[in-house]
Design a protein around this motif. Structure first.
Motif, PDB file in Angstrom:
ATOM      1  N   ILE A 128     -34.441 -36.286  61.186  1.00  0.00           N
ATOM      2  CA  ILE A 128     -33.268 -36.172  62.048  1.00  0.00           C
ATOM      3  C   ILE A 128     -33.700 -36.421  63.488  1.00  0.00           C
ATOM      4  CG2 ILE A 128     -31.433 -34.654  62.885  1.00  0.00           C
ATOM      5  CD1 ILE A 128     -31.541 -33.167  60.280  1.00  0.00           C
ATOM      6  N   THR A 129     -32.979 -37.295  64.175  1.00  0.00           N
ATOM      7  CA  THR A 129     -33.295 -37.603  65.575  1.00  0.00           C
ATOM      8  C   THR A 129     -32.052 -37.465  66.442  1.00  0.00           C
ATOM      9  OG1 THR A 129     -32.797 -39.995  65.458  1.00  0.00           O
ATOM     10  CG2 THR A 129     -35.012 -39.289  64.792  1.00  0.00           C
ATOM     11  N   LEU A 130     -32.278 -37.322  67.752  1.00  0.00           N
ATOM     12  CA  LEU A 130     -31.207 -37.315  68.736  1.00  0.00           C
ATOM     13  C   LEU A 130     -31.636 -38.199  69.900  1.00  0.00           C
ATOM     14  CD1 LEU A 130     -28.399 -36.000  69.217  1.00  0.00           C
ATOM     15  CD2 LEU A 130     -29.547 -34.343  70.683  1.00  0.00           C
ATOM     16  N   THR A 131     -30.786 -39.172  70.239  1.00  0.00           N
ATOM     17  CA  THR A 131     -31.077 -40.132  71.293  1.00  0.00           C
ATOM     18  C   THR A 131     -30.142 -39.924  72.465  1.00  0.00           C
ATOM     19  OG1 THR A 131     -31.869 -41.784  69.706  1.00  0.00           O
ATOM     20  CG2 THR A 131     -31.197 -42.589  71.864  1.00  0.00           C
ATOM     21  N   ASN A 132     -30.694 -39.938  73.668  1.00  0.00           N
ATOM     22  CA  ASN A 132     -29.909 -39.796  74.898  1.00  0.00           C
ATOM     23  C   ASN A 132     -29.655 -41.186  75.465  1.00  0.00           C
ATOM     24  OD1 ASN A 132     -28.767 -39.214  77.338  1.00  0.00           O
ATOM     25  ND2 ASN A 132     -30.382 -37.820  78.042  1.00  0.00           N
ATOM     26  N   ASP A 133     -28.460 -41.712  75.240  1.00  0.00           N
ATOM     27  CA  ASP A 133     -28.080 -43.022  75.764  1.00  0.00           C
ATOM     28  C   ASP A 133     -27.522 -42.942  77.183  1.00  0.00           C
ATOM     29  OD1 ASP A 133     -28.820 -44.404  73.493  1.00  0.00           O
ATOM     30  OD2 ASP A 133     -26.807 -44.390  72.596  1.00  0.00           O
ATOM     31  N   VAL A 186     -32.445 -26.503  62.299  1.00  0.00           N
ATOM     32  CA  VAL A 186     -32.190 -27.261  61.076  1.00  0.00           C
ATOM     33  C   VAL A 186     -32.716 -26.407  59.927  1.00  0.00           C
ATOM     34  CG1 VAL A 186     -32.613 -29.371  59.767  1.00  0.00           C
ATOM     35  CG2 VAL A 186     -32.415 -29.475  62.280  1.00  0.00           C
ATOM     36  N   ASP A 187     -31.818 -25.752  59.200  1.00  0.00           N
ATOM     37  CA  ASP A 187     -32.200 -24.865  58.100  1.00  0.00           C
ATOM     38  C   ASP A 187     -32.170 -25.645  56.787  1.00  0.00           C
ATOM     39  OD1 ASP A 187     -32.446 -22.418  59.615  1.00  0.00           O
ATOM     40  OD2 ASP A 187     -30.266 -22.470  59.823  1.00  0.00           O
ATOM     41  N   TYR A 188     -33.263 -25.569  56.021  1.00  0.00           N
ATOM     42  CA  TYR A 188     -33.341 -26.346  54.792  1.00  0.00           C
ATOM     43  C   TYR A 188     -34.147 -25.603  53.737  1.00  0.00           C
ATOM     44  CZ  TYR A 188     -38.029 -27.737  56.478  1.00  0.00           C
ATOM     45  OH  TYR A 188     -39.330 -27.739  56.929  1.00  0.00           O
ATOM     46  N   GLU A 232     -22.720 -39.534  74.768  1.00  0.00           N
ATOM     47  CA  GLU A 232     -23.966 -40.211  75.120  1.00  0.00           C
ATOM     48  C   GLU A 232     -25.093 -39.887  74.144  1.00  0.00           C
ATOM     49  OE1 GLU A 232     -23.244 -40.212  79.984  1.00  0.00           O
ATOM     50  OE2 GLU A 232     -24.479 -38.653  79.020  1.00  0.00           O
ATOM     51  N   LEU A 233     -25.073 -38.692  73.561  1.00  0.00           N
ATOM     52  CA  LEU A 233     -26.123 -38.262  72.644  1.00  0.00           C
ATOM     53  C   LEU A 233     -25.759 -38.679  71.223  1.00  0.00           C
ATOM     54  CD1 LEU A 233     -26.747 -34.636  73.984  1.00  0.00           C
ATOM     55  CD2 LEU A 233     -27.825 -36.777  74.707  1.00  0.00           C
ATOM     56  N   VAL A 234     -26.665 -39.396  70.565  1.00  0.00           N
ATOM     57  CA  VAL A 234     -26.385 -39.952  69.243  1.00  0.00           C
ATOM     58  C   VAL A 234     -27.268 -39.282  68.202  1.00  0.00           C
ATOM     59  CG1 VAL A 234     -26.293 -42.024  67.817  1.00  0.00           C
ATOM     60  CG2 VAL A 234     -25.707 -42.153  70.257  1.00  0.00           C
ATOM     61  N   LEU A 235     -26.625 -38.699  67.193  1.00  0.00           N
ATOM     62  CA  LEU A 235     -27.302 -38.024  66.099  1.00  0.00           C
ATOM     63  C   LEU A 235     -27.520 -39.010  64.953  1.00  0.00           C
ATOM     64  CD1 LEU A 235     -28.238 -35.194  65.026  1.00  0.00           C
ATOM     65  CD2 LEU A 235     -25.914 -34.942  64.094  1.00  0.00           C
ATOM     66  N   ARG A 236     -28.768 -39.084  64.474  1.00  0.00           N
ATOM     67  CA  ARG A 236     -29.094 -39.967  63.342  1.00  0.00           C
ATOM     68  C   ARG A 236     -29.881 -39.190  62.299  1.00  0.00           C
ATOM     69  NH1 ARG A 236     -29.592 -43.460  67.887  1.00  0.00           N
ATOM     70  NH2 ARG A 236     -28.243 -45.315  67.703  1.00  0.00           N
ATOM     71  N   ALA A 272     -33.251 -39.107  79.758  1.00  0.00           N
ATOM     72  CA  ALA A 272     -32.370 -40.261  79.614  1.00  0.00           C
ATOM     73  C   ALA A 272     -33.139 -41.421  78.986  1.00  0.00           C
ATOM     74  CB  ALA A 272     -31.830 -40.668  80.979  1.00  0.00           C
ATOM     75  N   GLY A 273     -32.515 -42.055  78.008  1.00  0.00           N
ATOM     76  CA  GLY A 273     -33.127 -43.199  77.356  1.00  0.00           C
ATOM     77  C   GLY A 273     -34.159 -42.859  76.298  1.00  0.00           C
ATOM     78  N   SER A 274     -34.358 -41.585  76.008  1.00  0.00           N
ATOM     79  CA  SER A 274     -35.400 -41.185  75.052  1.00  0.00           C
ATOM     80  C   SER A 274     -34.794 -40.665  73.759  1.00  0.00           C
ATOM     81  CB  SER A 274     -36.310 -40.116  75.656  1.00  0.00           C
ATOM     82  OG  SER A 274     -35.617 -38.889  75.803  1.00  0.00           O
ATOM     83  N   THR A 275     -35.652 -40.569  72.728  1.00  0.00           N
ATOM     84  CA  THR A 275     -35.258 -40.047  71.426  1.00  0.00           C
ATOM     85  C   THR A 275     -36.177 -38.898  71.046  1.00  0.00           C
ATOM     86  OG1 THR A 275     -34.406 -42.184  70.641  1.00  0.00           O
ATOM     87  CG2 THR A 275     -35.035 -40.570  68.969  1.00  0.00           C
ATOM     88  N   ALA A 276     -35.593 -37.800  70.588  1.00  0.00           N
ATOM     89  CA  ALA A 276     -36.367 -36.658  70.097  1.00  0.00           C
ATOM     90  C   ALA A 276     -36.219 -36.569  68.586  1.00  0.00           C
ATOM     91  CB  ALA A 276     -35.890 -35.369  70.746  1.00  0.00           C
ATOM     92  N   THR A 277     -37.342 -36.345  67.893  1.00  0.00           N
ATOM     93  CA  THR A 277     -37.302 -36.068  66.463  1.00  0.00           C
ATOM     94  C   THR A 277     -37.140 -34.572  66.281  1.00  0.00           C
ATOM     95  OG1 THR A 277     -38.678 -37.988  65.909  1.00  0.00           O
ATOM     96  CG2 THR A 277     -38.552 -36.212  64.278  1.00  0.00           C
ATOM     97  N   LEU A 278     -36.022 -34.166  65.708  1.00  0.00           N
ATOM     98  CA  LEU A 278     -35.705 -32.742  65.561  1.00  0.00           C
ATOM     99  C   LEU A 278     -36.260 -32.170  64.269  1.00  0.00           C
ATOM    100  CD1 LEU A 278     -31.972 -32.859  66.724  1.00  0.00           C
ATOM    101  CD2 LEU A 278     -34.049 -32.807  68.112  1.00  0.00           C
ATOM    102  N   ALA A 279     -36.354 -32.984  63.254  1.00  0.00           N
ATOM    103  CA  ALA A 279     -36.920 -32.547  61.979  1.00  0.00           C
ATOM    104  C   ALA A 279     -37.562 -33.748  61.303  1.00  0.00           C
ATOM    105  CB  ALA A 279     -35.837 -31.956  61.080  1.00  0.00           C
TER     106      ALA A 279
END
Length: 371
Positions: free
Chosen positions: A152-157, A169-171, A86-90, A54-61
């Motif tokens: 790409i990040t995902l934040t748990n608000d 994440v396929d690229y 609650e989870l925000v994709l950026r 909770a309250g943290s951000t993970a860098t996915l790529a």
């Protein structure tokens, strides 16, 4: 059978329109390198997930150089009833500091809008050409090019930890940025508004300039709009789908693209017959009752003919004919454009992302009922 026919019709439209069909180009050989960022267990074990406190951000790529993301997949195990909002994709392209994508993860994938007492948010399965959801598996196929890095990040608000977050994440990596120099960057924006009914005495039951319309997105620069997912949480009784879509290209005062109703914009008809449906380019995966508290989710993707703009673009829709209804609207707009992009409206806190019945003064308003 109906779903198969819908796919074939959409496939044919793509083949005949501005975009190529999904199978075009498969025989073209490339010197690109395929890569994947994922939650795979680096130790070689089977713990192929990451936690997200909770309250943290993970860098996915965090990708260097030039390339293009071609597919993203998620599945989430969270104890929170409302984790999909609650989870925000950026997403960030080419070293930018302001995200080009900023959307609650459930809304980005067109699910999680439904709310049930004691259950919270509900996944619902649906499919389209760019986005699919199967039970709790979330997939996106939008092409996302970049010339100098992607993040790409995902934040748990929320207030509860996510126990298990699984992702791919396929690229493709390209030799140089020239490969994507003429391609727009992918953008997606979440918006939300408690719409207010305009009395007919003020509007004269007419709306020619889009004033007070609900706004999907606004952009400055050169690009093309490719679609929207719209959620309507009813705060009034009766049919919500009479609002016309109005799109304003390059600063025009009167919309050059004007529709005949919300159900028509998403290529349905007659209140959708009260039956959910989803096809390659359009659909209504959730069709609610025509009363306060009814929940509907609809979408339209302009893949057969994206709407281009050279200087600016504003996508809007009426909330009821001439904006005479009060409802709770939320949406995700998808588009491509040359950077830099304009600032997004600030994302509201979680408490303001969850719809609730409340008095608004609209026709047949539902009063102060609980969610």
């Amino acid at each position: 059978m109906i779903r198969t026919i819908g796919f074939l019709l959409c496939f044919s439209a793509l083949a005949l329109g501005q975009q190529n069909s999904p199978l075009d180009g498969l025989a073209n050989l490339s010197d690109a390198v395929s890569k994947r960022a994922s939650s795979a267990d680096v130790s070689g074990g089977n713990a192929d997930w990451i936690p997200l406190k909770a309250g943290s951000t993970a860098t996915l790529a965090d990708i260097k150089g030039a390339g293009s993301i071609r597919h993203i997949w998620f599945t989430i195990n969270s104890p929170s009833q409302f984790h999909l909002r609650e989870l925000v994709l950026r997403m960030y392209w080419d070293g930018e500091t302001d995200p080009s994508v900023e959307v609650p993860i459930g809304d980005f994938f067109g699910t999680g809008f439904e709310f049930a007492e004691g259950v919270g948010q509900k996944y619902h399965s649906w499919w389209s050409l760019p986005i699919t959801v199967q039970d709790r598996a979330l997939n996106c196929y939008f092409q996302m090019p970049f010339g100098n890095g992607a993040r790409i990040t995902l934040t748990n608000d929320g207030t509860q930890d996510v126990n298990n977050l699984y992702f791919h994440v396929d690229y493709q990596e390209y030799r140089n940025a020239q490969s994507v120099s003429n391609e727009g960057r992918f953008h997606a924006q979440w918006r939300h508004e408690l719409t207010r009914a305009i009395p007919e005495s003020e509007s004269a039951a007419k709306n020619v300039d889009g004033k007070n319309n609900y706004v999907f997105m606004e952009a400055k620069g050169k690009g093309q709009y490719v679609g929207t997912i719209l959620n309507v949480f009813g705060l009034s009784t009766g049919w919500w789908g009479e609002g016309d879509d109005m799109f304003f290209v390059d600063g025009e005062k009167a919309p050059s693209l004007k529709g005949t109703g919300a159900e028509d914009y998403v290529l349905g008809a007659h209140d959708f017959g009260g039956v959910p449906f989803s096809y390659g380019l359009y659909g209504a995966p959730v069709v609610g009752e025509e009363k306060a508290g009814g929940r509907s989710s609809v979408y339209r993707f302009h893949l057969e003919a994206p709407i281009p703009f050279q200087k600016s673009f504003k996508a809007t829709i009426e909330h009821g004919h001439a904006n005479h209804r009060s409802d709770n609207y939320s949406s995700v707009a998808y588009w491509y454009q040359a950077e830099p992009h304009g600032a997004f409206p600030a994302l509201p806190p979680v408490s303001e992302r969850l719809p609730a019945l409340q008095p608004t003064g609209g026709p047949g308003n539902g009063g102060s009922l609980s969610r």
